[in-house]
Scaffold this motif. Structure first.
Motif, short mmCIF file in Angstrom:
data_model
loop_
_atom_site.label_atom_id
_atom_site.label_comp_id
_atom_site.label_asym_id
_atom_site.label_seq_id
_atom_site.Cartn_x
_atom_site.Cartn_y
_atom_site.Cartn_z
N LEU A 153 0.83 -1.20 0.00
CA LEU A 153 0.00 0.00 0.00
C LEU A 153 0.87 1.26 0.00
N ALA A 154 1.96 1.21 0.75
CA ALA A 154 2.86 2.37 0.78
C ALA A 154 3.49 2.59 -0.60
N GLU A 155 3.86 1.49 -1.28
CA GLU A 155 4.43 1.61 -2.62
C GLU A 155 3.40 2.19 -3.59
N ALA A 156 2.15 1.76 -3.46
CA ALA A 156 1.09 2.30 -4.32
C ALA A 156 0.91 3.79 -4.08
N MET A 157 0.98 4.24 -2.83
CA MET A 157 0.86 5.66 -2.51
C MET A 157 2.01 6.45 -3.15
N ARG A 158 3.22 5.91 -3.05
CA ARG A 158 4.37 6.60 -3.64
C ARG A 158 4.21 6.72 -5.15
N GLN A 159 3.75 5.63 -5.78
CA GLN A 159 3.58 5.66 -7.23
C GLN A 159 2.47 6.62 -7.65
N ASP A 160 1.37 6.66 -6.89
CA ASP A 160 0.28 7.59 -7.19
C ASP A 160 0.79 9.03 -7.13
N ALA A 161 1.60 9.33 -6.12
CA ALA A 161 2.15 10.68 -5.97
C ALA A 161 3.10 10.99 -7.12
N ALA A 162 3.91 9.99 -7.52
CA ALA A 162 4.86 10.20 -8.62
C ALA A 162 4.13 10.47 -9.93
N VAL A 163 3.03 9.73 -10.16
CA VAL A 163 2.25 9.93 -11.38
C VAL A 163 1.66 11.34 -11.39
N MET A 191 5.80 11.90 -13.01
CA MET A 191 6.94 11.00 -12.97
C MET A 191 6.41 9.57 -12.84
N HIS A 192 7.20 8.61 -13.27
CA HIS A 192 6.85 7.20 -13.14
C HIS A 192 8.02 6.49 -12.46
N GLN A 193 7.86 6.25 -11.17
CA GLN A 193 8.91 5.62 -10.38
C GLN A 193 8.29 4.52 -9.54
N GLY A 194 9.16 3.78 -8.86
CA GLY A 194 8.67 2.75 -7.96
C GLY A 194 9.26 1.40 -8.27
N LEU A 195 8.63 0.36 -7.71
CA LEU A 195 9.11 -1.01 -7.83
C LEU A 195 7.98 -1.90 -8.31
N LEU A 196 8.26 -2.74 -9.29
CA LEU A 196 7.31 -3.72 -9.80
C LEU A 196 7.92 -5.10 -9.59
N ARG A 197 7.21 -5.97 -8.85
CA ARG A 197 7.70 -7.32 -8.53
C ARG A 197 6.90 -8.34 -9.34
#
Length: 300
Positions: A74-84, A88-94
């Protein structure tokens, strides 16, 4: 309880050790040990059992591990939403990938398109048998997994339809047929491909009331192909799992479809695609498009 403690707990569980987790996280082993001990003290519960060879997660720790992965996701999703939102498009995809069908055929084409659009997203790929990938998705260890569909437990995105084919030495009598039956194959020395394929092939024979005469069990595709090439047995494999250059590298192997045809649908599985991070949803959309041009290559 801190977010860092949860991240360290998850890494210790996945790496099954304090030292390996510390190396992966880029921190000291003492910092890892302190974080786990502090988390256990706060929860008043033992999360891991410390052994000489490896660290084992306790029964309670396994249940809390699911919660920790959910919080991190959920924290990663929040970071990615903020980046979008910032353009910007950042984060981690597993990603969980099984066997050559996904790792050698589907995944490279999908990743090429994904990296072109989202170069800032880090991609982590874990490879394992089909059942392991499904468990990783269920345990939130990966965001998306390749799997054989349907699977009602998950949200799914179908990608391609594959078929099973028999691999025969060039001089084998069955090569004179346009298609072969399981009954015809069951009387031949059989090479059982492991690493997930046996879970597909053995029930197929059992469902027909047959049993292959297994001469070898092999986990490496290159060894299976080499044995067939040397006329040391026959095998059955998904067509999309075969190397692109099979006709050039193994000229003494002949493919024949099964009669009746046996097909499978390969796609993506998610715990909840609607709530997934932007990078995960983008991967699903790109995979749909990239897979449209991929079909089973046909037999020769």
């Amino acid at each position: 309880m801190t977010f860092t403690q949860l991240e360290i707990f998850v890494m210790v569980a996945e790496m099954r050790g304090f030292t390996s987790a510390a190396l992966r996280l880029g921190i000291s082993q003492s910092a890892v040990s302190h974080a786990i001990k502090s988390l256990e003290n706060e929860l008043d519960a033992q999360l891991v059992e410390r052994e000489q060879a490896a660290v084992t997660v306790t029964e309670l720790g396994q249940r809390l591990l699911l919660r920790a992965r959910e919080i991190i996701g959920l924290a990663e999703a929040m970071r990615q939403d903020a980046a979008v939102a910032r353009g910007m498009h950042q984060g981690l995809l597993r990603i969980g990938s099984f066997g050559p069908t996904s790792s050698l055929k589907l995944l490279p084409a999908i990743l090429a398109a994904f990296r072109a659009r989202y170069p800032g997203v880090e991609v982590q790929i874990d490879e394992g048998p089909d059942a392991a990938v499904l468990q990783w998705v269920a345990d939130r260890r990966v965001d998306v997994g390749f799997a054989v569909l349907p699977d009602e437990r998950f949200d799914t995105v179908p990608l391609v339809v594959d078929q099973l084919v028999a691999l025969l030495p060039r001089d084998h009598p069955l090569t004179q047929k346009r298609a072969v039956t399981l009954a015809e194959l069951s009387g031949q020395p059989f090479i059982m491909p492991e690493a997930g394929c046996s879970a597909l092939i053995e029930p197929l024979f059992a469902g027909a009331g047959l049993a292959p005469q297994v001469r070898y069990r092999m986990s490496q595709m290159v060894t299976v192909l080499h044995l067939v090439d040397n006329a040391d047995g026959i095998t059955v494999l998904p067509e999309l799992a075969l190397p692109h250059a099979l006709a050039q590298t193994h000229q003494r192997i002949v493919l024949r479809p099964l009669r009746p045809a046996v097909r499978r649908r390969v796609g993506l599985v998610f715990r909840n695609l609607g709530r997934a991070a932007p990078a995960v949803q983008a991967f699903a959309d790109i995979a749909r498009t990239a897979a449209k041009g991929m079909t089973s290559p046909g037999t020769a």
